[in-house]
Design a protein around this motif. Structure first.
Motif, PDB file in Angstrom:
ATOM      1  N   VAL A   1       9.768  80.979  73.930  1.00 22.65           N
ATOM      2  CA  VAL A   1      10.878  81.599  73.202  1.00 22.65           C
ATOM      3  C   VAL A   1      10.372  81.912  71.802  1.00 22.65           C
ATOM      4  O   VAL A   1       9.877  81.020  71.097  1.00 22.65           O
ATOM      5  CB  VAL A   1      12.096  80.663  73.134  1.00 22.65           C
ATOM      6  N   LEU A   2      10.462  83.176  71.394  1.00 23.20           N
ATOM      7  CA  LEU A   2       9.993  83.622  70.086  1.00 23.20           C
ATOM      8  C   LEU A   2      11.187  84.111  69.286  1.00 23.20           C
ATOM      9  O   LEU A   2      11.776  85.149  69.609  1.00 23.20           O
ATOM     10  CB  LEU A   2       8.959  84.744  70.252  1.00 23.20           C
ATOM     11  N   GLY A   3      11.579  83.341  68.271  1.00 20.76           N
ATOM     12  CA  GLY A   3      12.746  83.675  67.485  1.00 20.76           C
ATOM     13  C   GLY A   3      12.387  84.140  66.088  1.00 20.76           C
ATOM     14  O   GLY A   3      11.644  83.470  65.375  1.00 20.76           O
ATOM     15  N   TYR A   4      12.930  85.293  65.691  1.00 18.15           N
ATOM     16  CA  TYR A   4      12.771  85.796  64.325  1.00 18.15           C
ATOM     17  C   TYR A   4      14.065  85.532  63.556  1.00 18.15           C
ATOM     18  O   TYR A   4      15.154  85.853  64.030  1.00 18.15           O
ATOM     19  CB  TYR A   4      12.474  87.298  64.325  1.00 18.15           C
ATOM     20  N   SER A   5      13.917  84.928  62.383  1.00 15.84           N
ATOM     21  CA  SER A   5      15.091  84.630  61.559  1.00 15.84           C
ATOM     22  C   SER A   5      15.055  85.439  60.264  1.00 15.84           C
ATOM     23  O   SER A   5      14.041  85.500  59.581  1.00 15.84           O
ATOM     24  CB  SER A   5      15.153  83.142  61.220  1.00 15.84           C
ATOM     25  N   SER A   6      16.206  86.043  59.947  1.00 11.61           N
ATOM     26  CA  SER A   6      16.357  86.760  58.672  1.00 11.61           C
ATOM     27  C   SER A   6      17.110  85.915  57.653  1.00 11.61           C
ATOM     28  O   SER A   6      17.449  86.407  56.574  1.00 11.61           O
ATOM     29  CB  SER A   6      17.108  88.079  58.900  1.00 11.61           C
ATOM     30  N   ARG A   7      17.357  84.656  58.010  1.00  9.78           N
ATOM     31  CA  ARG A   7      18.079  83.789  57.080  1.00  9.78           C
ATOM     32  C   ARG A   7      17.212  83.493  55.863  1.00  9.78           C
ATOM     33  O   ARG A   7      16.034  83.217  55.988  1.00  9.78           O
ATOM     34  CB  ARG A   7      18.500  82.492  57.769  1.00  9.78           C
ATOM     35  N   LYS A   8      17.806  83.564  54.706  1.00  2.00           N
ATOM     36  CA  LYS A   8      17.050  83.405  53.474  1.00  2.00           C
ATOM     37  C   LYS A   8      16.668  81.946  53.242  1.00  2.00           C
ATOM     38  O   LYS A   8      17.499  81.052  53.355  1.00  2.00           O
ATOM     39  CB  LYS A   8      17.851  83.931  52.279  1.00  2.00           C
ATOM     40  N   ILE A   9      15.406  81.750  52.935  1.00  2.00           N
ATOM     41  CA  ILE A   9      14.870  80.434  52.590  1.00  2.00           C
ATOM     42  C   ILE A   9      14.157  80.584  51.256  1.00  2.00           C
ATOM     43  O   ILE A   9      13.399  81.532  51.044  1.00  2.00           O
ATOM     44  CB  ILE A   9      13.878  79.926  53.656  1.00  2.00           C
ATOM     45  N   ASP A  10      14.390  79.659  50.360  1.00  2.00           N
ATOM     46  CA  ASP A  10      13.738  79.706  49.049  1.00  2.00           C
ATOM     47  C   ASP A  10      12.228  79.572  49.240  1.00  2.00           C
ATOM     48  O   ASP A  10      11.739  78.544  49.711  1.00  2.00           O
ATOM     49  CB  ASP A  10      14.274  78.573  48.169  1.00  2.00           C
TER      50      ASP A  10
END
Length: 591
Positions: free
Chosen positions: A202-211
């Motif tokens: 499973v390859l997940g791309y996240s656009s959630r902002k991380i500092d």
């Protein structure tokens, strides 16, 4: 020089080949394409052309001769099977071929032709489901088109280097954790939200902002022990570098580890603009390419292969290659973990049987004591949580847990007592599941508490500390456990864990590394003198067992670590480790 990203890795100038069993990896680290021939005894020479800045596998049935031309003269050299070679510029001859040294002795069988060559076609297939999270702003058609192109290019690099074909199984989305502080949290959430099928990824791309100052990592995964890869979309900024990041994590998923090669997609520092340099090619390094070809062979034989079911011959070969990579990139956590899995005295038996002997039976008595110690700590924690204003906190709470663990273990006297209490404390005083998540220790702890028991323990554990710090407490007792479970490899594992922290929110904390090394030392001392267990039972004070922390630096980012210490093999960092060991030797508890 032209940019050749995902270019064809090797041009073979003959049309048909017999089945080839053994692999030799050849890298071209010059500015020019190189033509050469490979000839096996009693066979016609085969012609190849390898592009500049490229690493390729060549398949043979036995030892073979390579012939190449430099300054108008032919050079002929014998190549060993399951080895890696580099074409390098030479100021005198213009060109030379150099073999990469592997520790230990090669198998005798690797000096003889294969009797029954194994076909390498078709490639090993691994299905991958690609997802974006609920924060991704793009329409489905757009993100699927963009990520499909990136995936196809990255999969092409892996296939040509290792004979493993990642195939797209489909697209999907998932809801990522809005409270996630780092990539590790995002990976945890992906693993919980999306189940992976056996043999698939499973390859997940996240656009959630991380500092980025908190966590600069481009992604997170668990290597061979996991089935999920989490990658941050939009980082690095260029699409070329995002493709390199994907190659990095796909290679790790099938056995790749860190490399110091500045052009390898498995180097530690990605996003350094390498992919934009003239002549840059997204590629693997020779040793990782060699490794992945061996893993591909094992997957052809058994799709669900594990370290336990490796053939004995490839166990020897992989051990040599992982050792070479660890020597080149000291402290790499995956290399350390895999070598611990491979840790057997196989080199003295060069032609062992194809099946490994059964592993020694687990100590059921030790496991029984461990379960009781963990349950006793949970019960003590529950009582404390119900104590209201009089509840213990911090170092006092840790001391109470130590007393409870010691009392429980002593009541169950036996030769397993010390070992059991050391490992049980590593489980009981850690809320992060470090031992269960680490491939090198998971087998020893996975049956000690159920999921429900763990949830109950975490709900009441509170905030036990050492020296007023939760992180020192956690890692001290993890050190106790790994010292018992990993023995001579424990310190390397602790250093590797610390280096991995460079890409986590708090970064590398030298005091935390010192605490883990102290836990290892504490456990070894207790094995030598069980009276130390009784001393800890009577009174457990952080200053008695933790080394002085003055002068040990905290919260080092990857950039700051590089500025101060270079890398893990740098004399400046080795001096830090030596200083910690000196502090421990001077402590009364460990004399």
């Amino acid at each position: 020089m032209r940019l050749r990203l995902f270019a064809p890795l090797v041009v073979l100038l003959v049309t048909s080949l017999p089945a080839r069993a053994a692999v030799i990896v050849i890298g071209n680290y010059t500015d020019a394409d190189i033509a050469f021939t490979i000839a096996e005894p009693d066979e016609k020479a085969r012609s190849y052309k390898v592009l500049s800045n490229t690493v390729v596998p060549v398949f043979v049935t036995g030892p073979a001769d390579i012939v190449f031309t430099t300054k108008g003269r032919e050079t002929k050299l014998r190549l060993d099977m399951y080895s890696a070679y580099l074409f390098l510029p030479d100021p005198t001859a213009d060109l030379r071929l150099e073999g990469l040294e592997l520790p230990g002795n090669a198998l005798d069988r690797d000096s003889r032709p294969e009797v029954n060559p194994v076909p390498r076609d078709p490639p090993v297939k691994i299905p991958v489901t690609m997802l974006v999270d609920d924060v991704d702003p793009r329409a489905d058609e757009l993100w699927q088109k963009e990520l499909r192109k990136r995936f196809d290019e990255a999969a092409d690099v892996i296939e040509k280097a290792a004979g493993v074909r990642f195939t797209l199984a489909g697209f999907d989305t998932w809801k990522s954790d809005p409270t996630a502080k780092n990539t590790s949290d995002l990976l945890d959430g992906l693993e919980k939200a999306v189940k992976a099928k056996e043999g698939a990824l499973v390859l997940g791309y996240s656009s959630r902002k991380i500092d980025e100052k908190v966590d600069p990592a481009f992604g997170a995964a668990r290597g061979l022990s996991g089935r999920h890869i989490l990658i941050r979309e939009w980082r690095p900024r260029s699409e070329l570098e995002r493709g390199e990041v994907l190659v990095h994590f796909l290679a790790q998923a099938i056995g790749g580890v860190g490399s110091p090669d500045p052009g390898s997609a498995l180097r530690a520092k990605l996003g350094d603009r390498y992919a934009h340099r003239p002549g840059a090619v997204v590629r693997l390094d020779p040793l990782n390419a060699l490794l992945l070809n061996l893993w591909a062979d094992e997957r052809r034989r058994e799709p669900g292969v594990t370290f336990d079911s490796l053939t004995a011959s490839n166990r020897v070969r992989m051990t040599r290659i992982y050792k070479a990579l660890l020597k080149a990139a000291p402290g790499d956590p995956l290399a350390i973990a895999y070598l611990n899995e491979l840790d057997r005295d196989v080199a003295k038996n060069p032609d062992p049987p194809l099946k490994r002997p059964d592993p020694p039976a687990k100590s059921t008595k030790r496991d029984e004591i461990m379960r009781k110690v963990v349950k006793a700590v949970t019960a003590r924690a529950k009582l404390n949580s119900e104590a209201g204003a009089s509840a213990l906190v911090g170092d006092e709470l840790t001391a109470a847990y130590i007393r409870t663990a010691a009392e429980t273990a002593v009541r169950l006297r036996g030769p397993e007592m010390v070992s059991a209490v050391l490992i049980a404390l590593g489980i009981a005083l850690d809320e992060t599941g470090t031992l269960a998540d680490d491939a090198t220790t998971a087998g020893a702890v996975k049956d000690i508490e159920t999921t429900e028991e763990r949830a109950e323990r975490l709900a009441v554990l509170g905030n036990p500390t050492l020296g007023g710090r939760r992180d020192l407490c956690r890692r001290f007792f993890i050190g106790c456990a790994i010292g018992e479970l990993l023995r001579d490899a424990a310190e390397d594992a602790a250093v590797g864990r610390a280096l991995l922290d460079l890409h986590k929110p708090a970064n590398l904390r030298v005091p935390v590394l010192a605490a883990e090394l102290a836990g290892i030392t504490f456990g070894r001392a207790m094995q030598q003198d069980v009276e130390l267990l009784h001393d800890a039972h009577r009174k457990f004070t952080a200053t008695d067992y933790l080394p002085p922390m003055k002068g040990l630096r905290d919260c080092l980012s990857a950039e700051k670590f590089g500025e101060l210490y270079g890398d893990s093999s740098d004399a400046r960092f080795l001096a830090v480790l030596a200083d910690i060991r000196k502090r421990l030797k001077e402590m009364k508890a460990y004399k």
